[in-house]
Motif scaffolding. Sequence first.
Motif, short mmCIF file in Angstrom:
data_model
loop_
_atom_site.label_atom_id
_atom_site.label_comp_id
_atom_site.label_asym_id
_atom_site.label_seq_id
_atom_site.Cartn_x
_atom_site.Cartn_y
_atom_site.Cartn_z
N MET A 1 0.85 -1.17 0.00
CA MET A 1 0.00 0.00 0.00
C MET A 1 0.90 1.23 0.00
N THR B 1 -2.52 6.06 -0.94
CA THR B 1 -3.66 5.22 -0.62
C THR B 1 -3.91 5.20 0.88
N LEU B 2 -2.83 5.08 1.65
CA LEU B 2 -2.95 5.06 3.10
C LEU B 2 -3.49 6.40 3.62
N LEU C 1 -5.36 8.59 1.94
CA LEU C 1 -6.77 8.68 1.55
C LEU C 1 -7.64 7.79 2.44
N LEU C 2 -7.16 6.60 2.76
CA LEU C 2 -7.90 5.69 3.62
C LEU C 2 -8.07 6.28 5.01
N LEU C 3 -7.00 6.81 5.58
CA LEU C 3 -7.07 7.42 6.90
C LEU C 3 -7.96 8.67 6.90
N GLY D 1 -10.44 9.21 4.87
CA GLY D 1 -11.82 8.71 4.74
C GLY D 1 -12.35 8.20 6.08
N LEU D 2 -11.51 7.46 6.80
CA LEU D 2 -11.92 6.96 8.11
C LEU D 2 -12.16 8.10 9.10
#
Length: 154
Positions: free
Chosen positions: A1, A5-6, A8-10, A12-13
């Motif tokens: 990853m 991406t990480l 964006l994921l964080l 988003g969370l």
Amino acid sequence: MDALTLTLLLTGLLLIAALAAYAWHLWRRVWANQRAQQHAQQERQQRIGGDLNILASSLLDEQLPLIEGAIRIKVLLDNYDSTLSNDSRCQVFHVLFEATANVPTHAAWKVLDKAERRRFEKHFNELELQHKAAARIAARWLLDEGLKRPLTNT
């Protein structure tokens, strides 16, 4: 990853968590408002119930004119509990209310000429003679039973 991406994921969370916290905050406000409305409604019902007790007692003690008392009781009953208001034992209040619906009130009464006032007063006397016993029975029933029943619509 990879880092993007990480990130964006964080992000988003974090956004989901923030929105969930805000939604929880809004729901707590809704629940608090509902409790406040229920409390206000209960206080209103208690106040109207107390007013109905006073009016029915005053009508029985003849401290209140029959027509005026019947009109006031009918209006309060409609606001207190429509099922109780529509009970057959309370119909006399509706009858007297409807029989006097065309009578001018307040300022309009004051501007009536004496003959017109006397005509209305004669009508009041006739209604009182015709419905006094039924109104007294209904007021007694309200005090003894009707107002002690649980409310059906608040």
